[in-house]
Design a protein around this motif. Structure first.
Motif, short mmCIF file in Angstrom:
data_model
loop_
_atom_site.label_atom_id
_atom_site.label_comp_id
_atom_site.label_asym_id
_atom_site.label_seq_id
_atom_site.Cartn_x
_atom_site.Cartn_y
_atom_site.Cartn_z
N ASN A 47 1.02 -1.01 0.05
CA ASN A 47 -0.12 0.05 -0.06
C ASN A 47 0.85 1.43 0.10
OD1 ASN A 47 -2.89 -1.46 0.73
ND2 ASN A 47 -1.29 -2.20 2.16
N ALA A 58 0.05 5.57 0.65
CA ALA A 58 -0.52 6.55 1.27
C ALA A 58 0.20 7.83 0.69
CB ALA A 58 -0.75 6.31 2.75
N ARG A 98 -1.75 6.42 11.16
CA ARG A 98 -1.61 5.09 11.61
C ARG A 98 -2.10 4.07 11.13
NH1 ARG A 98 -5.15 8.53 15.57
NH2 ARG A 98 -3.47 9.62 16.90
N ILE A 99 -1.77 2.70 11.19
CA ILE A 99 -1.82 1.57 10.33
C ILE A 99 -2.42 0.27 11.28
CG2 ILE A 99 -1.25 -0.07 8.63
CD1 ILE A 99 -1.24 3.06 7.69
N ASN A 100 -3.44 -0.05 10.95
CA ASN A 100 -4.22 -1.09 11.94
C ASN A 100 -4.51 -2.19 10.89
OD1 ASN A 100 -4.79 -2.62 14.03
ND2 ASN A 100 -6.97 -1.81 13.99
N ASN A 109 -0.68 -3.05 12.93
CA ASN A 109 0.44 -2.02 12.79
C ASN A 109 1.66 -2.68 12.40
OD1 ASN A 109 2.08 0.06 13.66
ND2 ASN A 109 2.94 -0.91 15.42
N MET A 124 6.68 1.51 8.27
CA MET A 124 6.47 2.33 7.16
C MET A 124 7.70 2.89 6.77
SD MET A 124 3.07 4.63 7.92
CE MET A 124 3.33 4.69 9.83
N PHE A 171 3.45 0.95 2.86
CA PHE A 171 3.63 -0.08 3.97
C PHE A 171 3.10 -1.49 3.28
CE2 PHE A 171 -0.24 2.29 4.29
CZ PHE A 171 -1.41 1.38 4.25
N LEU A 222 -8.12 -3.83 7.16
CA LEU A 222 -7.07 -2.77 7.10
C LEU A 222 -7.52 -1.61 7.47
CD1 LEU A 222 -3.92 -1.96 6.69
CD2 LEU A 222 -4.66 -2.12 4.31
N GLU A 223 -6.86 -0.70 8.30
CA GLU A 223 -7.43 0.63 8.48
C GLU A 223 -6.36 1.55 8.28
OE1 GLU A 223 -11.00 0.23 11.56
OE2 GLU A 223 -9.33 1.08 12.19
N VAL A 224 -6.45 2.57 7.63
CA VAL A 224 -5.35 3.69 7.34
C VAL A 224 -6.19 5.04 7.92
CG1 VAL A 224 -3.78 4.84 5.73
CG2 VAL A 224 -4.55 2.44 5.47
N VAL A 244 -4.93 6.84 -1.00
CA VAL A 244 -4.57 5.58 -0.52
C VAL A 244 -4.87 4.38 -1.84
CG1 VAL A 244 -4.79 3.56 0.86
CG2 VAL A 244 -5.34 5.88 1.81
#
Length: 293
Positions: free
Chosen positions: A35, A37, A55-57, A59, A62, A76, A85-87, A271
């Motif tokens: 990915n 961003a 923040r990446i979840n 984690n 990067m 990342f 996946l959360e950005v 993203v």
């Protein structure tokens, strides 16, 4: 989306806080994902990014670099199975009025050949993935400004105003893969489509024009979900890049926050990435822009 509020005089500067959450979920476990961003606001004479937190979840580490157009890219990778996946990017930005002198008038395309011009604008006068050229696009531009460009900025504004006048804002009509020719034919879409069509019209006449991704503060104060925004910038020899927003039909001001630039949306996606796994990817985006206390 278009700003429906009455015309106002924007303040000379603003402090704005942006929260941009992108959430991916998949039909089944994803084995790997890669990915990029482009979520960090730029710092330039018109704005300063005072703080940025990404923040990446789940984690993961990067790696930050600059792409071909000098946009900041946070790369990342995830190499363990995951179903979501959360950005999340949180930024504090200070915007400023343009302190440059008035826009030069009657700049013709010949001014681009001035030896003092050192901007590499070639990529922004040719076709790109979402901004192709055809006879219909060229003909539409000629119908608005004539067979030659007499004033780069004034003619660009005419083309942007034309896009605004012929388009209907319709978030359900187009998608992220719609190109300028398709959008111009249907004459409806979202800010990305407005920008792509203006770029196509300008480039068909030899005017350097580039895509800008970012945000627009519309004065909301509640918990409403807003959206990313897109507009254009026109290159004026010995002056620099000047922004015009065809969706709102005006110059960009201190309510605008720039994230990235490129030939079109493909170069400036907030993203982007790819994954390896079964099933489809689904994406939800939450954007909130508020005055900073």
């Amino acid at each position: 989306m278009p700003d429906s509020s009455p015309a106002i005089t924007p303040p000379s500067g603003m402090r704005l806080r942006v929260r941009h959450l992108t959430r991916f979920h998949y039909d089944g476990p994803v084995l790997d994902s890669y990915n990029d961003a482009r979520l960090c606001p730029v710092s330039d004479p018109l704005q300063r990014c005072a703080n940025f937190d990404l923040r990446i979840n789940p984690n993961v580490p990067m790696h930050t670099h600059r792409d071909f157009y000098l946009n900041r890219v946070d790369h990342f990778e995830l190499h363990q199975p995951h179903e979501t996946l959360e950005v999340e990017a949180v930024s504090l930005i200070e915007t400023r009025q343009d302190a440059r002198t008035s826009i030069p008038e009657a700049l013709s395309l010949d001014a681009l050949n001035d030896p003092k011009v050192n901007e590499n604008y070639f990529d922004f006068v040719v076709e790109s993935k979402f901004v192709s050229q055809n006879v219909a696009i060229w003909r539409e531009a000629v119908d608005i400004i004539g067979h030659s460009v007499s004033d780069i900025w004034a003619d660009s504004v005419k083309l942007g105003q034309h896009v605004h006048s012929i388009f209907s804002y319709d978030p359900d009509w187009t998608h992220v893969h719609t190109n300028a020719a398709e959008a111009l034919k249907d004459r409806r879409g979202v800010c990305q489509d407005y920008a792509h069509v203006m770029l196509a019209l300008c480039r068909s006449q030899g005017i350097p024009a580039r895509y800008v991704s970012g945000y627009f503060y519309n004065g909301k104060t509640g918990d409403e979900n807003e959206a990313s925004h897109a507009w254009t910038e026109i290159f004026l020899p010995n002056y620099g890049w000047k922004a015009w927003d065809p969706t709102h039909n005006r110059e960009a001001d201190t309510r605008y926050i720039k994230l990235a630039i490129g030939r079109d949306y493909d170069d400036a996606k907030p993203v982007s990435g790819r994954f390896r796994g079964k099933g489809k990817q689904h994406m939800d985006v939450i954007v909130q822009i508020r005055l900073a206390e």
